[in-house]
Design a protein around this motif. Structure first.
Motif, PDB file in Angstrom:
ATOM      1  N   GLY A   1      11.741  38.161  34.374  1.00 21.28           N
ATOM      2  CA  GLY A   1      11.983  38.830  33.077  1.00 21.28           C
ATOM      3  C   GLY A   1      10.732  38.317  32.124  1.00 21.28           C
ATOM      4  O   GLY A   1      10.883  39.098  30.842  1.00 21.28           O
TER       5      GLY A   1
ATOM      6  N   SER B   1      12.630  49.002  37.787  1.00 17.46           N
ATOM      7  CA  SER B   1      14.080  48.867  38.097  1.00 17.46           C
ATOM      8  C   SER B   1      14.094  48.660  39.707  1.00 17.46           C
ATOM      9  O   SER B   1      13.593  49.556  40.565  1.00 17.46           O
TER      10      SER B   1
ATOM     11  N   GLU C   1      19.538  43.206  34.215  1.00 16.14           N
ATOM     12  CA  GLU C   1      18.948  44.517  33.627  1.00 16.14           C
ATOM     13  C   GLU C   1      20.278  44.967  32.654  1.00 16.14           C
ATOM     14  O   GLU C   1      21.181  45.562  33.243  1.00 16.14           O
TER      15      GLU C   1
ATOM     16  N   LEU D   1      11.315  41.794  29.263  1.00 15.13           N
ATOM     17  CA  LEU D   1      10.205  41.873  30.155  1.00 15.13           C
ATOM     18  C   LEU D   1       9.318  43.174  29.470  1.00 15.13           C
ATOM     19  O   LEU D   1       8.036  42.689  29.284  1.00 15.13           O
TER      20      LEU D   1
ATOM     21  N   ASN E   1      15.416  43.644  30.888  1.00 15.11           N
ATOM     22  CA  ASN E   1      14.566  44.932  30.670  1.00 15.11           C
ATOM     23  C   ASN E   1      13.833  45.007  29.344  1.00 15.11           C
ATOM     24  O   ASN E   1      12.685  45.333  29.175  1.00 15.11           O
TER      25      ASN E   1
ATOM     26  N   VAL F   1       9.216  49.556  32.064  1.00 18.41           N
ATOM     27  CA  VAL F   1       9.607  48.223  32.980  1.00 18.41           C
ATOM     28  C   VAL F   1      10.361  48.992  34.371  1.00 18.41           C
ATOM     29  O   VAL F   1      10.942  50.209  34.053  1.00 18.41           O
TER      30      VAL F   1
ATOM     31  N   ASN G   1      10.283  41.752  37.076  1.00 15.48           N
ATOM     32  CA  ASN G   1      11.413  41.907  36.520  1.00 15.48           C
ATOM     33  C   ASN G   1      12.613  41.204  37.236  1.00 15.48           C
ATOM     34  O   ASN G   1      13.663  41.364  36.513  1.00 15.48           O
TER      35      ASN G   1
ATOM     36  N   THR H   1      14.928  53.807  31.917  1.00 16.88           N
ATOM     37  CA  THR H   1      14.237  52.536  31.893  1.00 16.88           C
ATOM     38  C   THR H   1      13.693  52.374  30.581  1.00 16.88           C
ATOM     39  O   THR H   1      13.755  53.277  29.759  1.00 16.88           O
TER      40      THR H   1
END
Length: 425
Positions: free
Chosen positions: A347, A41, A52, A114, A111, A39, A344, A22
């Motif tokens: 975003g 996931s 992502e 964010l 990703n 970030v 996420n 990540t």
């Protein structure tokens, strides 16, 4: 506030709680402030979530690398934002959205976007010598969320015979956050003893809840009720139960047809799952139900809410994906009475705030949430207090990336002292 200009933005590839790559963003301001943001996931993801960005190189992490997202931060985002005031959150987020230029943030990667958005908020808060929850939420940010602790896992988050993804213990009857956390942590440990006594597995799923093979989905509820009672608490008064079906994961068409394959319960339609939910809500102390139906089953969702919305909180996750466009439709069509909120999924910090505010303005609740692939970053804990949403799910009492959020909330409660507020509704 004094201006604190961004002088450096960098990014590195780190690993999340599942051992997958990540993004971590590193930001520096001209006053010497340094901040980082990592970030999360998701595993169970909605079709319309922000995209992502993964590398797709099968020679690295099975294609899950995020070198491209990090490169986009360094080569495209950083040159655009250098010199900007980090406290101009809305402006920064708008520029990020415009720079990406897609509806789902797929060009630069949600990703990447964010991570920068979160880092800016953290850096600005530090620069102005304010805790993040106060910086984002203002002087009225005093409400601690009720911790909806995931203590038993199924579905996509575990390799077992339970279809529904999460069964949570909700300490709405506790007098404070710290006491509520104690209530559910004790229940978690009691549940472990019960499982051990019955020869059932006490290994845990992605979010730290136990993942035993059970005879049915209902057995999961029965075990939790027993654990609540044996911990010395009153089911329905001190601690209630929340369920996340994550129904898209066992839907055959993402609309109105389902196959509860893992438990062996078989094929069902929306009407069957609604009937099952009615039975369980009458029988057990259930206070909240997330994603009881699939992400495109709008009609079924509305029927579920019509049947049970006056008794429990009906939360949409995959169907709304923290997107004001979908939440607005849900409000118009009475699809639910609450939306899950995940940074996420949309975003940026600003868009997440907008989703929470839209819920509030229309009498809905906003249920703040982590992701199954988490990091030790505690942004979510501060954000939950800033938004004063009243409840949060951040996993169980057995994994450090989950406990980091709960421990941060204990720090915030301590800092607020007698000003701290804690209540369900």
């Amino acid at each position: 506030m004094t201006k604190s200009s961004i002088v450096s933005i960098d990014a590195i590839e780190i690993l999340d709680s599942r051992g997958n790559p990540t993004v971590r963003v590193l930001m520096e301001l001209d006053d010497g402030t340094e901040a980082s943001a990592s970030v999360p996931s998701g595993a169970s993801t909605g079709e319309y979530e922000a995209h992502e960005l993964r590398d797709g190189d099968k020679k690295r992490y099975g294609g899950k690398g995020v070198k491209k997202a990090c490169e986009n931060i360094v080569k495209q985002i950083a040159p655009t934002l250098l010199g900007m005031d980090a406290s101009e959150q809305a402006k920064i987020d708008r520029i990020l959205i415009e720079l990406d230029g897609t509806d789902d943030k797929s060009r630069l990667g949600a990703n990447a976007i964010l991570g920068v958005s979160m880092a800016a908020a953290k850096a600005a808060a530090q620069s102005h010598h304010m805790p993040l929850y106060r910086y984002l939420g203002g002087a009225e940010a005093k409400r601690l969320p009720v911790p909806c602790m995931n203590i038993l896992n199924g579905g996509e988050h575990a390799d077992n015979s339970v279809d529904f993804q999460e069964f949570m213990a909700v300490p709405h009857g506790a007098p404070s956050f710290s006491e509520g956390l104690r209530y559910v942590a004790e229940t978690f440990h009691t549940l472990k003893k019960l499982l051990h006594e019955r020869g059932l597995a006490t290994s845990v799923g992605d979010e730290g809840g136990f993942a035993p093979d059970l005879g049915s989905n209902e057995e999961a509820i029965e075990l939790i009720v027993e654990a609540i009672e044996k911990s010395g608490y009153r089911p329905g008064e001190d601690i209630s139960i929340a369920i996340d079906s994550a129904a898209t994961s066992f839907s055959t068409d993402k609309k109105g047809h389902y196959d509860l394959k893992w438990s062996g319960a078989g094929k069902m339609q929306s009407i069957d799952l609604i009937a099952l939910a009615k039975e369980w809500v009458d029988k057990y102390p259930i206070i909240l139900w997330e994603d009881p139906l699939a992400e495109e089953d709008w009609e079924g969702f509305a029927r579920f809410t019509s049947a049970l919305g006056d008794k429990i909180e009906v939360v949409g996750d995959d169907i709304f994906v923290t997107n004001t466009k979908f939440i607005s439709r849900g409000i118009r069509e009475h699809t639910a009475n609450a939306s899950l909120i995940k940074l996420n999924q949309i975003g940026t910090v600003s868009e997440t705030v907008a989703a929470v505010r839209l819920c509030e303005e229309n009498g809905w609740r906003a249920f703040l949430s982590h992701r199954s692939g988490e990091t030790a970053d505690t942004f979510l804990a501060d954000f939950a207090v800033a938004m004063q949403s009243g409840h949060l799910k951040s996993g169980s009492a057995s994994r450090s990336e989950r406990l980091a959020k709960y421990n941060r909330l204990l720090e915030i409660e301590h800092a607020l002292g007698t000003d701290a507020k804690y209540y369900w509704k």
